[in-house]
Design an enzyme around this catalytic site. Structure first.
Site, PDB file in Angstrom:
ATOM      1  N   GLY A  13      31.656  52.148  35.698  1.00 61.19           N
ATOM      2  CA  GLY A  13      31.142  50.783  35.701  1.00 61.19           C
ATOM      3  C   GLY A  13      31.000  50.142  34.333  1.00 61.19           C
ATOM      4  N   ASN A  15      33.145  48.202  32.974  1.00 56.40           N
ATOM      5  CA  ASN A  15      33.563  46.799  33.140  1.00 56.40           C
ATOM      6  C   ASN A  15      32.471  45.981  33.827  1.00 56.40           C
ATOM      7  OD1 ASN A  15      36.364  46.102  32.167  1.00 56.40           O
ATOM      8  ND2 ASN A  15      36.764  48.051  33.182  1.00 56.40           N
ATOM      9  N   MET A  91      38.664  51.908  43.214  1.00 50.48           N
ATOM     10  CA  MET A  91      39.885  52.692  43.390  1.00 50.48           C
ATOM     11  C   MET A  91      40.313  52.816  44.854  1.00 50.48           C
ATOM     12  SD  MET A  91      40.382  53.109  40.254  1.00 50.48           S
ATOM     13  CE  MET A  91      41.641  54.340  39.950  1.00 50.48           C
ATOM     14  N   ILE A  93      42.568  50.768  48.018  1.00 55.25           N
ATOM     15  CA  ILE A  93      43.459  49.662  48.358  1.00 55.25           C
ATOM     16  C   ILE A  93      42.820  48.875  49.498  1.00 55.25           C
ATOM     17  CG2 ILE A  93      45.728  49.072  49.293  1.00 55.25           C
ATOM     18  CD1 ILE A  93      46.723  51.679  47.914  1.00 55.25           C
ATOM     19  N   LEU A  94      42.743  47.561  49.327  1.00 49.22           N
ATOM     20  CA  LEU A  94      42.105  46.715  50.335  1.00 49.22           C
ATOM     21  C   LEU A  94      43.143  46.233  51.347  1.00 49.22           C
ATOM     22  CD1 LEU A  94      39.870  44.833  47.801  1.00 49.22           C
ATOM     23  CD2 LEU A  94      39.046  46.356  49.611  1.00 49.22           C
ATOM     24  N   ASN A 108      41.125  41.541  39.910  1.00 51.32           N
ATOM     25  CA  ASN A 108      41.178  42.963  39.577  1.00 51.32           C
ATOM     26  C   ASN A 108      41.536  43.113  38.108  1.00 51.32           C
ATOM     27  OD1 ASN A 108      41.301  45.844  40.076  1.00 51.32           O
ATOM     28  ND2 ASN A 108      43.531  45.682  39.984  1.00 51.32           N
ATOM     29  N   HIS A 110      43.478  45.871  35.574  1.00 46.12           N
ATOM     30  CA  HIS A 110      44.343  47.053  35.599  1.00 46.12           C
ATOM     31  C   HIS A 110      44.626  47.483  34.158  1.00 46.12           C
ATOM     32  CE1 HIS A 110      47.211  49.937  37.004  1.00 46.12           C
ATOM     33  NE2 HIS A 110      48.052  49.510  36.084  1.00 46.12           N
ATOM     34  N   GLU A 175      39.599  45.531  27.775  1.00 48.95           N
ATOM     35  CA  GLU A 175      39.203  45.202  29.151  1.00 48.95           C
ATOM     36  C   GLU A 175      37.848  44.494  29.142  1.00 48.95           C
ATOM     37  OE1 GLU A 175      39.531  48.252  32.179  1.00 48.95           O
ATOM     38  OE2 GLU A 175      40.928  49.392  30.956  1.00 48.95           O
TER      39      GLU A 175
HETATM   40  C1  GRF Z   1      39.195  50.839  33.921  1.00 46.83           C
HETATM   41  O1  GRF Z   1      40.140  51.318  33.001  1.00 46.83           O
HETATM   42  C2  GRF Z   1      39.834  49.881  34.882  1.00 46.83           C
HETATM   43  O2  GRF Z   1      40.830  49.122  34.309  1.00 46.83           O
HETATM   44  C3  GRF Z   1      40.422  50.819  35.892  1.00 46.83           C
HETATM   45  O3  GRF Z   1      39.464  51.834  36.047  1.00 46.83           O
HETATM   46  C4  GRF Z   1      38.709  51.938  34.855  1.00 46.83           C
HETATM   47  C5  GRF Z   1      37.297  51.759  35.275  1.00 46.83           C
HETATM   48  O4  GRF Z   1      36.406  51.850  34.238  1.00 46.83           O
HETATM   49  N1  GRF Z   1      40.775  50.114  37.088  1.00 46.83           N
HETATM   50  P1  GRF Z   1      34.893  51.444  34.460  1.00 46.83           P
HETATM   51  O5  GRF Z   1      34.429  52.067  35.772  1.00 46.83           O
HETATM   52  O6  GRF Z   1      34.814  49.949  34.494  1.00 46.83           O
HETATM   53  O7  GRF Z   1      34.173  52.037  33.284  1.00 46.83           O
END
Ligand code: GRF
Length: 226
Positions: A13, A15, A91, A93-94, A108, A110, A175
């Site tokens: 988490g 992000n 993680m 797929i919807l 999203n 990536h 990110e």
């Molecule tokens: C990130 O690299 C994101 O791009 C990918 O999974 C990772 C998740 O990191 N989809 P976090 O859970 O936000 O730390």
């Protein structure tokens, strides 16, 4: 009115944290109504709780089908009246039904420069391939995994033999900059679309200071505060 969000996570988490931090700093005009995880042990749930954000675990293992899982997540989101859904390291797929419930309101992130290296191991796949530039992409979600229209991308150098972890760390710092920025553009209603080309409406705003990030290219450019 701030844009009301549901954030879906599966792991650490960080992000999610970048969104919380920007909201608390007053630069991201949004409110996180709910954090949903498909994994009870996801640290993202702890981060949410520490900031007084309601959480909900919808364990995929407890649901007989993708449709049943998505229906449960959708119910939770609707109960909290979130307008937009943010996939922050989610993680799963919807299903098309879920995706179609949030037209142009489902984002999203990536950890690769799409359309290169889609899938669950974008950073490792890029490092193993031996690319010299990789990065991250925020995109609208459509029915195909890691495929929807691109909102913003950031590129960083990749070094031979450094391995996926070093590259992933370099990408993750970006990110945390581009995701809150993309959500702010959504909140401001500045994201338009022609075919699959996302148009960012201009705003008279100074650009962000990228010093300290190391070599990188971000497009569209980050604005002040991000
Ligand atoms: C990130 O690299 C994101 O791009 C990918 O999974 C990772 C998740 O990191 N989809 P976090 O859970 O936000 O730390």
């Amino acid at each position: 009115m701030p844009l009301s969000l549901a954030v879906l996570v599966s792991g650490g988490g960080s992000n999610l944290q970048s969104l919380i931090d920007r909201i608390e700093q007053g630069v991201l005009d949004a409110e996180i109504k709910l954090v949903v995880s498909n994994k009870p042990e996801a640290y993202g749930l702890v981060r949410a709780s520490e900031h007084g954000i309601p959480t909900r675990v919808v364990a995929h293992a407890d649901h007989p089908s993708r449709e049943a899982f998505d229906t449960e997540v959708l119910r939770a989101i609707e109960a909290h009246q979130a307008e937009a859904v943010i996939l922050a390291g989610f993680m799963r797929i919807l299903t098309p039904g879920f995706v179609q419930s949030f037209p142009r309101r489902l984002l999203n992130i990536h950890p690769a420069l799409l359309p290169s290296f889609p899938g669950a191991h974008g950073q490792r796949d890029a490092a193993d391939y031996g690319v010299r530039i990789s990065g991250c992409t925020v995109h609208f979600v459509d029915e195909i995994m890691d495929h929807g229209p691109v909102i913003i991308q950031a590129a960083v150098p990749a070094e031979p033999g450094e391995g996926g972890d070093a590259l992933a760390a370099r990408i993750l710092r970006l990110e945390h900059r581009i995701f809150p920025q993309a959500v702010q553009w959504l909140a401001e209603g500045r994201l338009g679309m022609e075919d699959r080309h996302v148009r960012l409406a201009p705003a008279k705003r100074p650009l962000a200071d990228l010093s300290g990030l190391g070599p990188c290219l971000v497009n569209p450019p980050l604005e002040q505060g991000f």
